[in-house]
Design a protein around this motif. Structure first.
Motif, mmCIF file in Angstrom:
data_model
loop_
_atom_site.group_PDB
_atom_site.id
_atom_site.type_symbol
_atom_site.label_atom_id
_atom_site.label_comp_id
_atom_site.label_asym_id
_atom_site.label_seq_id
_atom_site.Cartn_x
_atom_site.Cartn_y
_atom_site.Cartn_z
ATOM 1 N N ASP A 170 0.939 -1.415 -0.047
ATOM 2 C CA ASP A 170 -0.367 -0.155 0.284
ATOM 3 C C ASP A 170 0.795 1.689 -0.192
ATOM 4 O O ASP A 170 1.480 1.396 1.146
ATOM 5 C CB ASP A 170 -1.018 0.052 0.898
ATOM 6 C CG ASP A 170 -2.284 0.971 1.149
ATOM 7 O OD1 ASP A 170 -1.146 1.622 0.383
ATOM 8 O OD2 ASP A 170 -2.861 1.028 2.269
ATOM 9 N N LEU A 171 1.378 1.485 -1.147
ATOM 10 C CA LEU A 171 2.427 2.633 -1.749
ATOM 11 C C LEU A 171 1.686 4.184 -1.675
ATOM 12 O O LEU A 171 0.724 4.380 -1.901
ATOM 13 C CB LEU A 171 3.368 2.395 -2.909
ATOM 14 C CG LEU A 171 3.870 1.503 -2.693
ATOM 15 C CD1 LEU A 171 4.397 0.997 -4.064
ATOM 16 C CD2 LEU A 171 4.759 0.983 -1.550
ATOM 17 N N GLU A 172 2.169 5.349 -1.060
ATOM 18 C CA GLU A 172 1.780 6.967 -1.247
ATOM 19 C C GLU A 172 1.494 7.270 -2.259
ATOM 20 O O GLU A 172 1.914 6.238 -2.934
ATOM 21 C CB GLU A 172 2.908 7.783 0.190
ATOM 22 C CG GLU A 172 2.408 7.038 1.406
ATOM 23 C CD GLU A 172 1.167 7.312 2.118
ATOM 24 O OE1 GLU A 172 0.554 8.738 1.375
ATOM 25 O OE2 GLU A 172 0.777 6.769 2.606
ATOM 26 N N PRO A 173 0.748 7.901 -2.973
ATOM 27 C CA PRO A 173 1.068 8.197 -4.737
ATOM 28 C C PRO A 173 2.462 8.977 -4.823
ATOM 29 O O PRO A 173 2.467 8.341 -6.144
ATOM 30 C CB PRO A 173 -0.449 9.505 -4.244
ATOM 31 C CG PRO A 173 -0.841 8.943 -3.638
ATOM 32 C CD PRO A 173 -0.214 8.175 -2.035
ATOM 33 N N PRO A 174 3.410 9.469 -4.685
ATOM 34 C CA PRO A 174 4.450 10.015 -5.182
ATOM 35 C C PRO A 174 5.240 8.680 -4.998
ATOM 36 O O PRO A 174 6.136 8.719 -6.205
ATOM 37 C CB PRO A 174 4.730 10.599 -3.625
ATOM 38 C CG PRO A 174 3.933 11.473 -3.185
ATOM 39 C CD PRO A 174 3.226 10.029 -3.174
ATOM 40 N N GLN A 175 5.358 7.890 -4.374
ATOM 41 C CA GLN A 175 5.705 6.642 -4.081
ATOM 42 C C GLN A 175 4.883 5.172 -6.144
ATOM 43 O O GLN A 175 6.347 4.778 -6.214
ATOM 44 C CB GLN A 175 5.500 5.156 -3.111
ATOM 45 C CG GLN A 175 6.386 6.131 -2.021
ATOM 46 C CD GLN A 175 6.736 4.643 -0.383
ATOM 47 O OE1 GLN A 175 5.055 4.589 -0.261
ATOM 48 N NE2 GLN A 175 7.659 5.348 0.003
ATOM 49 N N LEU B 37 3.979 7.152 -8.117
ATOM 50 C CA LEU B 37 4.659 7.107 -9.612
ATOM 51 C C LEU B 37 5.457 7.048 -10.227
ATOM 52 O O LEU B 37 5.334 7.064 -11.047
ATOM 53 C CB LEU B 37 4.343 8.812 -8.923
ATOM 54 C CG LEU B 37 4.121 10.141 -10.421
ATOM 55 C CD1 LEU B 37 3.513 9.635 -11.629
ATOM 56 C CD2 LEU B 37 3.848 11.342 -10.273
ATOM 57 N N GLU B 38 6.447 7.402 -9.120
ATOM 58 C CA GLU B 38 7.500 6.827 -8.936
ATOM 59 C C GLU B 38 7.990 5.520 -9.728
ATOM 60 O O GLU B 38 8.882 5.242 -10.444
ATOM 61 C CB GLU B 38 8.757 6.950 -7.549
ATOM 62 C CG GLU B 38 10.304 6.647 -7.942
ATOM 63 C CD GLU B 38 11.348 6.289 -6.828
ATOM 64 O OE1 GLU B 38 12.266 6.247 -7.059
ATOM 65 O OE2 GLU B 38 10.584 7.276 -5.706
ATOM 66 N N ILE B 39 7.116 4.762 -9.308
ATOM 67 C CA ILE B 39 7.571 3.143 -9.694
ATOM 68 C C ILE B 39 6.902 2.793 -10.828
ATOM 69 O O ILE B 39 7.232 2.656 -11.912
ATOM 70 C CB ILE B 39 7.134 2.202 -8.631
ATOM 71 C CG1 ILE B 39 7.843 1.781 -7.644
ATOM 72 C CG2 ILE B 39 6.382 0.492 -9.224
ATOM 73 C CD1 ILE B 39 6.942 1.239 -6.711
ATOM 74 N N LEU B 40 5.603 3.385 -11.713
ATOM 75 C CA LEU B 40 5.109 3.479 -12.777
ATOM 76 C C LEU B 40 6.050 4.357 -13.658
ATOM 77 O O LEU B 40 6.128 3.276 -15.168
ATOM 78 C CB LEU B 40 3.545 4.387 -12.363
ATOM 79 C CG LEU B 40 2.944 3.814 -12.088
ATOM 80 C CD1 LEU B 40 1.187 5.002 -11.395
ATOM 81 C CD2 LEU B 40 1.978 2.321 -12.175
ATOM 82 N N GLU B 41 6.272 5.479 -13.207
ATOM 83 C CA GLU B 41 7.460 5.622 -14.282
ATOM 84 C C GLU B 41 8.825 5.333 -14.394
ATOM 85 O O GLU B 41 8.973 5.288 -15.587
ATOM 86 C CB GLU B 41 8.184 6.517 -13.484
ATOM 87 C CG GLU B 41 6.933 8.664 -13.300
ATOM 88 C CD GLU B 41 7.893 9.831 -12.723
ATOM 89 O OE1 GLU B 41 8.828 9.606 -12.211
ATOM 90 O OE2 GLU B 41 6.842 10.476 -12.680
ATOM 91 N N ASP B 42 9.395 4.166 -13.596
ATOM 92 C CA ASP B 42 10.791 3.122 -13.625
ATOM 93 C C ASP B 42 9.721 2.101 -14.371
ATOM 94 O O ASP B 42 11.122 1.573 -15.622
ATOM 95 C CB ASP B 42 10.636 2.931 -12.224
ATOM 96 C CG ASP B 42 12.283 1.363 -12.614
ATOM 97 O OD1 ASP B 42 13.067 2.162 -12.837
ATOM 98 O OD2 ASP B 42 11.805 0.436 -11.997
#
Length: 426
Positions: free
Chosen positions: A240-245, A247-252
């Motif tokens: 259960d990740l925070e939105p910034p986390q 977003l970072e994984i999706l960009e990766d």
């Protein structure tokens, strides 16, 4: 060939034998008629004196004579001939066939004399002669068959040799100078066919080798980004990740997906280049290809300047798609990994070569890496992330396909100078 010769001789002999048999039969009958005509001419003047001893003359049955006046028989041998018209005719008398000649004496008594001999006499002569014709024909057929076997064997000997040469493992190129025109032409055709088959087999083997290499290299190079993508997906699914986390994984994930896609695209282009051949070469204007590549690069990279220094036109036999691919990758490499903003393309030619030089004002390539950067999946120390490591490998491949090579030197603009030495097509 012996059987064909025997068959041909049989047809010819059978035709000639039939004609000869007919001619012999007619000739013998004609000779018999001439003899009867001569005998009739001799007997007619003494017809009246023949009446006394015809019975004795004809007792042997070797001939028959009948003398008439009108319908009255005045004298005859024991074998009496029927009343016939003047001329020659074959008639049946008491079950025996006679060849008869009838003539009429011009006198007051109108004597008609018929002279005949057994037709078997002429037939025996005819049969004997026809037997000789048959024996001669059979001898001719046997001789033709033997000669056909002898000369046919000599004629097909080059074909037998040709068969042995082609049946060898591996097949040997056949001898094309046997002295037999048809055999030489066949040998030339087979040699050409074997050469084409050999070329096709070599291309197939090369293609299979290339496919195996690409499969192995692709599996090795794609394993790392795919593993990273799987890890990112598992993190997104289980944590259960925070939105910034997130977003970072999706960009990766997006970067990794782009790397996989770029790698697959480059591998496809490498495979296409490996499978190209000299038959794909066409006359192309290298200067025009450079100009189009420069315009596209400046449109896709605002702030980039690409200049062309060359004669207005330079037409050579080349692979147009391959040259365009090499130029696009060379410019992209200078911009993406060297941060170049100015690229100069120079095209020069000699009698045997064409040289394309690309100078840029980027960061350049260290001398120690100038050979290694052309290897597949090699990434230089200054290379940016996300590349496939195949861009310069594609450039080197196309240079080799055009009979030359690619190399790096120092550029007067401060960055790298890429030199493509290409052989002129014919």
């Amino acid at each position: 060939m012996a059987v064909a010769t025997a068959l041909g001789a049989t047809i010819v002999v059978a035709t000639l034998a039939t004609v000869a048999s007919v001619v012999i039969s007619r000739n013998n009958v004609s000779n018999l008629d001439d003899r009867l005509t001569t005998a009739s001419q001799v007997l007619i003047p003494s017809a009246s004196s023949l009446e006394l001893f015809l019975d004795q003359l004809g007792s042997s049955g070797a001939f028959a004579v009948t003398i008439r006046t009108g319908d009255t028989v005045i004298a005859s041998t024991p074998t009496q001939l029927p009343r016939l018209d003047e001329g020659s005719e074959t008639v049946d008398v008491g079950g025996d066939r006679f060849r008869v000649y009838t003539s009429e004496a011009v006198s007051a008594t109108n004597i008609i004399i018929s002279i005949g001999v057994p037709a078997a006499e002429a037939q025996e002569i005819t049969d004997d002669q026809q037997r000789w014709v048959i024996f001669g024909g059979l001898a001719a057929i046997a001789a033709s068959t033997g000669l056909g076997w002898i000369f046919g064997g000599r004629a097909v000997r080059p074909l037998v040799t040709l068969t042995r040469q082609v049946s060898a493992q591996p097949p040997r190129s056949p001898d094309t100078s046997t002295g037999v025109k048809e055999s030489d032409e066949l040998a030339v055709a087979i040699a050409g066919m074997l050469e084409r088959l050999g070329d096709a087999q070599a291309r197939t083997t090369e293609a299979l080798g290339t496919a195996r290499d690409f499969a192995a290299v692709s599996a090795h190079e794609l394993r790392t980004p795919l593993t990273a993508m799987r890890t990112d997906i598992e993190v997104l699914r289980t944590l259960d990740l925070e939105p910034p986390q997130r977003l970072e994984i999706l960009e990766d994930l997006q970067r990794t997906q782009g790397r996989v896609e770029a790698t697959l695209t480059a591998l496809e282009k490498l495979a296409s280049g490996e499978l190209s051949s000299d038959k794909d070469r066409v006359p192309v204007d290298i200067v025009e290809i450079c100009d189009v590549a420069a315009q596209d690069a400046m449109r896709q990279n605002p702030g980039l300047t690409v200049r062309i220094d060359s004669a207005p036109s330079l037409v050579v036999d080349a692979l147009p798609a391959g040259l365009r691919l090499a130029l696009d990758n060379a410019i992209i490499n200078a911009v993406r990994h060297g941060s170049a903003t100015d690229v100069a393309i120079t095209v020069t030619e000699t009698d045997s070569t064409v040289q394309i030089v690309l100078d840029d004002n980027g960061s350049g390539i260290p001398p120690a890496e100038r050979d290694s950067v052309f290897e597949r999946f090699y990434r230089g120390a200054s290379a940016t992330k996300g590349g496939s490591g195949l861009g310069l490998a594609l450039v080197a491949q196309q240079a080799e396909l055009h009979g030359g090579r690619a190399r790096f030197t120092d550029s007067p603009l401060g960055g790298a100078r890429l030199v493509l030495d290409l052989a002129r097509g014919h």
